[in-house]
Design an enzyme around this catalytic site. Structure first.
Site, short mmCIF file in Angstrom:
data_model
loop_
_atom_site.label_atom_id
_atom_site.label_comp_id
_atom_site.label_asym_id
_atom_site.label_seq_id
_atom_site.Cartn_x
_atom_site.Cartn_y
_atom_site.Cartn_z
N GLN A 94 62.54 -25.26 63.95
CA GLN A 94 62.59 -25.97 65.24
C GLN A 94 61.22 -26.51 65.67
O GLN A 94 61.10 -27.07 66.76
CB GLN A 94 63.20 -25.09 66.32
CG GLN A 94 62.35 -23.92 66.77
CD GLN A 94 63.16 -22.92 67.60
OE1 GLN A 94 64.14 -22.35 67.15
NE2 GLN A 94 62.75 -22.70 68.85
N HIS A 153 58.75 -10.82 77.63
CA HIS A 153 58.35 -10.69 79.04
C HIS A 153 59.62 -10.39 79.86
O HIS A 153 60.72 -10.27 79.30
CB HIS A 153 57.63 -11.95 79.52
CG HIS A 153 58.36 -13.23 79.21
ND1 HIS A 153 59.58 -13.55 79.75
CD2 HIS A 153 58.06 -14.27 78.38
CE1 HIS A 153 59.99 -14.72 79.31
NE2 HIS A 153 59.09 -15.19 78.46
N HIS A 203 62.85 -12.29 79.17
CA HIS A 203 63.67 -11.79 78.05
C HIS A 203 64.43 -10.52 78.46
O HIS A 203 65.60 -10.35 78.13
CB HIS A 203 62.78 -11.45 76.85
CG HIS A 203 62.01 -12.61 76.29
ND1 HIS A 203 60.65 -12.71 76.37
CD2 HIS A 203 62.43 -13.72 75.65
CE1 HIS A 203 60.25 -13.82 75.79
NE2 HIS A 203 61.30 -14.46 75.35
N LYS A 253 66.09 -21.16 81.68
CA LYS A 253 64.77 -21.82 81.68
C LYS A 253 64.77 -22.95 80.64
O LYS A 253 64.24 -24.01 80.87
CB LYS A 253 63.66 -20.83 81.37
CG LYS A 253 62.28 -21.41 81.65
CD LYS A 253 61.20 -20.77 80.84
CE LYS A 253 61.33 -21.16 79.42
NZ LYS A 253 60.29 -20.71 78.53
N MET A 307 62.09 -15.38 70.40
CA MET A 307 61.00 -15.59 69.44
C MET A 307 59.90 -14.56 69.69
O MET A 307 58.76 -14.73 69.27
CB MET A 307 60.45 -17.01 69.58
CG MET A 307 61.54 -18.06 69.38
SD MET A 307 60.97 -19.61 68.73
CE MET A 307 59.82 -20.10 69.98
N GLY A 308 60.23 -13.50 70.42
CA GLY A 308 59.27 -12.41 70.62
C GLY A 308 58.25 -12.69 71.71
O GLY A 308 58.39 -13.61 72.50
N GLY A 341 68.48 -18.01 78.25
CA GLY A 341 67.91 -18.25 79.57
C GLY A 341 68.13 -19.70 80.00
O GLY A 341 68.04 -20.62 79.19
N1 LIG Z 1 61.54 -17.02 82.57
C1 LIG Z 1 62.68 -16.89 81.89
N2 LIG Z 1 63.82 -16.57 82.55
C2 LIG Z 1 64.98 -16.43 81.87
N3 LIG Z 1 65.10 -16.59 80.54
C3 LIG Z 1 64.00 -16.90 79.85
C4 LIG Z 1 62.72 -17.06 80.48
N4 LIG Z 1 61.82 -17.35 79.54
C5 LIG Z 1 62.47 -17.39 78.36
N5 LIG Z 1 63.78 -17.13 78.55
C6 LIG Z 1 64.82 -17.12 77.53
O1 LIG Z 1 64.52 -16.19 76.52
C7 LIG Z 1 65.09 -16.63 75.29
C8 LIG Z 1 64.04 -16.59 74.25
O2 LIG Z 1 63.03 -17.52 74.57
P1 LIG Z 1 61.61 -17.54 73.89
O3 LIG Z 1 61.46 -16.35 73.03
O4 LIG Z 1 61.35 -18.88 73.33
O5 LIG Z 1 60.65 -17.28 75.12
P2 LIG Z 1 59.96 -18.29 76.06
O6 LIG Z 1 59.24 -17.53 77.08
O7 LIG Z 1 60.96 -19.34 76.42
O8 LIG Z 1 58.86 -18.89 75.16
P3 LIG Z 1 58.33 -20.34 75.22
O9 LIG Z 1 58.86 -21.05 76.41
O10 LIG Z 1 56.90 -20.16 75.28
O11 LIG Z 1 58.89 -20.84 73.92
C9 LIG Z 1 65.61 -18.05 75.54
O12 LIG Z 1 67.01 -17.97 75.77
C10 LIG Z 1 64.88 -18.45 76.79
O13 LIG Z 1 65.56 -19.42 77.56
C1 LIG Z 2 67.05 -19.61 70.85
C2 LIG Z 2 65.81 -19.41 70.01
C3 LIG Z 2 65.55 -17.92 69.80
C4 LIG Z 2 66.09 -20.01 68.62
O1 LIG Z 2 64.99 -19.87 67.78
C5 LIG Z 2 64.58 -20.10 70.63
O2 LIG Z 2 64.75 -21.47 70.70
C6 LIG Z 2 64.19 -19.50 71.95
O3 LIG Z 2 63.55 -18.47 71.92
O4 LIG Z 2 64.51 -20.06 73.02
N1 BAL Z 3 62.10 -21.20 74.31
C1 BAL Z 3 62.05 -22.42 73.55
C2 BAL Z 3 61.55 -22.28 72.17
C3 BAL Z 3 60.54 -23.30 71.81
O1 BAL Z 3 59.93 -23.92 72.70
O2 BAL Z 3 60.30 -23.53 70.62
#
Ligand SMILES: Nc1ncnc2c1ncn2[C@@H]1O[C@H](COP(=O)(O)OP(=O)(O)OP(=O)(O)O)[C@@H](O)[C@H]1O
Ligand SMILES: CC(C)(CO)[C@@H](O)C(=O)[O-]
Ligand code: BAL
Length: 314
Positions: free
Chosen positions: A69, A42, A45, A183, A38-39, A181
């Site tokens: 979502q 960090h 990603h 996470k 979702m951009g 991830g």
């Molecule tokens: N710290 C991390 N380590 C490994 N993978 C991560 C981490 N943070 C996010 N991801 C993964 O990156 C992908 C995109 O996640 P997303 O863009 O929602 O970022 P996010 O940091 O999880 O944002 P938020 O938790 O604030 O929604 C997902 O598969 C997520 O699990």
């Molecule tokens: C997998 C995903 C890109 C779907 O919108 C979102 O849930 C996220 O960033 O973890």
């Molecule tokens: N990384 C999870 C996306 C969400 O919280 O909407």
């Protein structure tokens, strides 16, 4: 497999163009990795992209904040974004990425004749920002059992929205591998199950959690934490690491382990959403640790809801 020189990715905003690009890559015999995001990128990603580099010839990163979502009461409108900054990070990454899929609206079906009566505004009992927008979308993917517990309790539209948008991305990009991830552990397991149950010819890879030097799991939402809240939020990772070490020393009673963690986070000032010890695959709660589990936590720090977890393999 990817080269180590940095490169400018192709930026694709249109579904048809994305499909064309993927087909062209396939016709050249290249394997495709997809990293959905979702951009506001960090290091977490970027670690997923590195995982894709290890397995495939070309990597596509999607950047799309999916309204399907988020429920209307959640943080869609304040979700952080910085597309230009994201591109710079991707270009600075050794090997870069080959394409960035950045659609304006994944639910734009050009159907001008959508009217209010055509839309089930309740979406099967739950409403997301997508239904609020009356986008004319009515097909949802649900992974019925796995979506119920943990984050599904407090975010009832979340996983059907994630499964649906990821299914759309899979259909558009047609990757060989998709990296998520750990996470977002429940999300990773749900998408693995979706791929199995719906026969997508895609391998779902779960990539390890990237943490800051103080142990806090990297998350785009961390930017909304005040310095005090960020300090408080360290109680999640600290208590998870402590729990793991206690299990390794022989403490296997889940109620005791959970109580200790809940107390530590609450005393630090966090508000627990859930703290559950569940089987790594079924995500069902366990009472005593005898096989691989994952300790999953969601907690609020101010207005920010964070998730974190720890796999414990015994
Ligand atoms: N710290 C991390 N380590 C490994 N993978 C991560 C981490 N943070 C996010 N991801 C993964 O990156 C992908 C995109 O996640 P997303 O863009 O929602 O970022 P996010 O940091 O999880 O944002 P938020 O938790 O604030 O929604 C997902 O598969 C997520 O699990
Ligand atoms: C997998 C995903 C890109 C779907 O919108 C979102 O849930 C996220 O960033 O973890
Ligand atoms: N990384 C999870 C996306 C969400 O919280 O909407």
């Amino acid at each position: 497999m990817a080269t180590t020189s940095t490169k400018e990715p192709e930026i694709i905003t249109d579904k048809t163009q994305m499909r064309k690009w993927s087909r062209a890559m396939r016709s050249q015999g290249k394997s495709i990795g997809l990293v959905p995001t979702m951009g506001y990128l960090h290091e977490g990603h970027l670690s997923l992209i590195k995982e894709s580099h290890r397995r495939t010839n070309v990597t596509v990163v999607s950047i799309y904040v999916n309204p399907g979502q988020f429920s209307p009461s959640e943080d869609l409108s304040t979700y952080p974004s910085d597309f230009h900054g994201d591109l710079l990070k991707l270009m600075a990454l050794p090997g870069g990425v080959d394409a960035v899929f950045h659609p304006h609206d994944l639910y734009d079906y050009n159907n001008n004749n959508v009217n209010k009566d055509m839309i089930d505004e309740k979406g099967g009992g739950v409403v997301s920002c997508l239904e609020e927008r009356r986008a004319g979308h009515e097909t949802w993917v649900r992974v019925e059992k796995l979506e119920k517990g943990l984050c599904g309790m407090s975010r009832p539209v979340f996983f059907r929205g994630v499964a649906t948008v990821v299914a759309k991305l899979f259909n558009i990009v047609d990757p060989d591998f998709a990296v998520f991830g750990k996470k977002d552990y429940q999300q990773f397991r749900i998408l693995q199950r979706m791929v199995r149950d719906l026969d997508f010819s895609i391998e779902v890879i779960g990539s390890e959690i990237k943490r800051d030097s103080d142990g806090l799991a990297l998350s785009s939402r961390n930017v909304h934490l005040s310095p005090e809240e960020r300090e408080t939020a360290l109680s999640i990772n600290r208590s998870l690491f402590r729990a793991k070490s206690n299990v390794e020393k022989g403490q296997v009673n889940c109620k005791e382990l959970r109580d200790t963690v809940i107390q530590a986070i609450s005393e630090a000032g966090g508000r627990i959403d859930y703290a559950e010890i569940v089987d790594q695959e079924s995500l069902e709660a366990v009472e005593e640790i005898k096989s691989p589990v994952v300790f999953c936590i969601a907690a609020w720090f101010g207005k920010v809801r964070l998730v974190d977890n720890m796999e414990i393999d015994v």
